[in-house]
Design an enzyme around this catalytic site. Structure first.
Site, PDB file in Angstrom:
ATOM      1  CG  HIS A   1      -1.927   1.007   1.329  1.00 21.45           C
ATOM      2  ND1 HIS A   1      -2.191   1.708   2.475  1.00 21.45           N
ATOM      3  CD2 HIS A   1      -2.798   1.471   0.395  1.00 21.45           C
ATOM      4  CE1 HIS A   1      -3.172   2.554   2.263  1.00 21.45           C
ATOM      5  NE2 HIS A   1      -3.564   2.429   1.009  1.00 21.45           N
TER       6      HIS A   1
ATOM      7  CG  HIS B   1      -3.748   8.677  -0.459  1.00 25.88           C
ATOM      8  ND1 HIS B   1      -4.450   9.456   0.443  1.00 25.88           N
ATOM      9  CD2 HIS B   1      -4.535   7.589  -0.685  1.00 25.88           C
ATOM     10  CE1 HIS B   1      -5.579   8.859   0.747  1.00 25.88           C
ATOM     11  NE2 HIS B   1      -5.661   7.729   0.086  1.00 25.88           N
TER      12      HIS B   1
HETATM   13  O1  G3P Z   1      -6.440   1.458  -2.926  1.00 23.40           O
HETATM   14  C1  G3P Z   1      -6.917   0.684  -1.866  1.00 23.40           C
HETATM   15  C2  G3P Z   1      -6.777   1.511  -0.741  1.00 23.40           C
HETATM   16  O2  G3P Z   1      -5.556   2.125  -0.900  1.00 23.40           O
HETATM   17  C3  G3P Z   1      -7.844   2.532  -0.653  1.00 23.40           C
HETATM   18  O3  G3P Z   1      -7.488   3.394   0.311  1.00 23.40           O
HETATM   19  O4  G3P Z   1      -7.415   5.765   0.634  1.00 23.40           O
HETATM   20  O5  G3P Z   1      -5.341   4.429   0.845  1.00 23.40           O
HETATM   21  O6  G3P Z   1      -6.319   4.863  -1.372  1.00 23.40           O
HETATM   22  P1  G3P Z   1      -6.602   4.664   0.076  1.00 23.40           P
HETATM   23 CA    CA Z   2      -5.164   3.687  -2.996  1.00 24.76          CA
END
Ligand code: G3P
Ligand code: CA
Length: 303
Positions: free
Chosen positions: A68, A110
Site C-alpha cells: 500500500h 494519495h
Molecule cells: O487502494 C486501496 C486503498 O488504498 C484505498 O485506500 O485511501 O489508501 O487509497 P486509500
Molecule cells: Ca489507494
C-alpha cells in the site's frame, strides 16, 4: 536523503539502493514511525508478530500481498524508494494512487492536496509538473527527516518496467474522467497494458467503467469507502475484485462475494488496529490485502 537516486539504468539503481537499505538496516534505521509509537508498544505489535508466525495452515497461501503506497512504514509513501523497498520484499503488487497536474501529467500522490506528504501545499491540479518537481515528499522515521521528489508515473514505469505488477488507483479529476486515457497511453508506451503487469482500482464507478472500455482485458477492483460498503451493490458490480475497508468485512461477506467468482481485497485505515485486523480478515480467506506492513503480512501467511 536518497533523493540522489534517479531512474537511470535499472541494475545500477537497484544495486545502489539495496546498499543504502542494507546500511540503514545495520544502523537500526528501519524502526516504526516515530509518529506512531503506539504501533510497537500500547497495541502490542511485538506479540502480534510472534503470534503471526506459523499461521500458514489456516491462512490463505495464495494471498495477494499489495504494498500500500509502497513500503510506507519504512520510507516516504509514494516514492521510488518506497516502491523499491516493496519490490525487494517481493510483494505481489505495488499500489499507486494517481493524481493529475495542471499540465496533465500523472503523478503518484494519495491525498487531494500536497499538504500532508510534501513540502508544498494545495491541490496538485493547481500546479504544473515543473512546480511539483521543486517540492519534496517529507516524512520522519526514527527521528530523522527524509525527503524525496514526488515521482511521475512515467518515472515509476521507467524504473521498474516489467519487473513489477502495478495496482493503480484512478480518480476523477474535477469530477471528470480525465486521467484514464493518458494513463492507458503510458501503459502502452512501456508495454505494460497486460494483466500480468497492471490492475486497475477506483472508488469511482465512472472511472472504472472508462478503464474497462479502454482496456477490457485488465482486472478491475471496485473500492468502497469505510462504512459505505453495500453487499448488493458489490454483487451487482461488473468487476473482478471488491475492495473493502477491514472493519466492514465479515466472513459472510467474503463468502458471498467469492461464491460469485469475485475476489475480496482489503485495505486498512486505522493503523492502531491494522495488525489485528490483517490477521482477522486473512483468516476469513480474503484474496488480497493492501498492507502497510509487508513483513507482518508475510509472517501471517507463513512466508
Ligand atoms: O487502494 C486501496 C486503498 O488504498 C484505498 O485506500 O485511501 O489508501 O487509497 P486509500
Ligand atoms: Ca489507494
Amino acid at each position: 536523503m536518497l533523493s540522489f537516486i534517479g531512474v537511470s539504468a535499472m541494475p545500477w539503481r537497484r544495486i545502489l539502493l539495496s546498499s543504502v537499505i542494507a546500511i540503514f538496516m545495520i544502523s537500526g534505521f528501519f524502526e516504526a514511525k516515530p509518529q506512531t509509537p503506539q504501533a510497537t508498544s500500547a497495541y502490542g505489535a511485538e506479540a502480534l508478530y510472534a503470534r503471526a508466525a506459523g499461521k500458514s495452515e489456516s491462512a490463505s497461501a495464495d494471498l495477494e500481498i499489495i504494498a500500500h503506497r509502497g513500503a510506507n512504514n519504512i520510507f516516504n509513501e509514494h516514492t521510488l524508494t518506497a516502491y523499491e523497498i516493496a519490490a525487494d520484499a517481493e510483494v505481489d503488487s505495488i499500489e499507486i494512487d494517481l493524481r493529475m497536474t495542471k499540465d496533465h501529467q500523472l503523478i503518484a500522490l494519495h491525498d487531494t492536496t500536497l499538504d500532508r506528504t510534501t513540502t508544498g501545499t494545495g491541490a496538485p491540479e493547481e500546479l504544473t509538473l515543473n512546480e511539483i518537481k521543486q517540492l519534496d515528499t517529507v516524512a520522519v522515521f526514527g527521528g530523522k527527516v527524509y525527503k524525496e521528489p514526488v515521482p511521475t508515473l512515467n518515472e515509476i514505469f521507467a524504473a521498474f518496467a516489467q519487473e513489477e505488477h502495478y495496482y493503480i488507483e484512478t480518480r476523477l479529476v474535477g469530477g471528470d474522467t480525465k486521467m484514464e486515457e493518458p494513463f492507458i497511453h503510458l501503459l502502452e508506451e512501456y508495454d505494460l497494458l497486460d494483466p500480468e503487469y497492471v490492475s486497475f482500482q477506483s472508488f469511482s464507478k465512472e472511472s472504472l467503467q472508462k478503464m474497462q472500455e479502454l482496456a477490457p482485458e485488465i482486472r478491475t477492483t471496485l473500492l468502497y469507502g469505510t462504512d459505505k460498503f453495500e453487499l448488493e451493490d458489490a454483487l451487482n458490480a461488473d468487476v473482478d475484485v471488491i475492495g473493502i475497508e477491514s472493519r466492514n468485512i465479515t466472513q459472510d461477506i467474503v463468502d458471498k462475494i467469492q461464491q460469485q467468482g469475485k475476489e475480496v481485497h482489503v485495505f486498512f485505515t486505522d493503523e492502531r488496529t491494522q495488525l489485528v485486523e490483517q490477521q482477522r480478515v486473512i483468516m476469513y480467506g480474503v484474496d488480497g490485502v493492501f498492507t502497510d506492513d509487508i513483513e507482518f503480512t508475510k509472517q501471517v501467511i507463513g512466508q
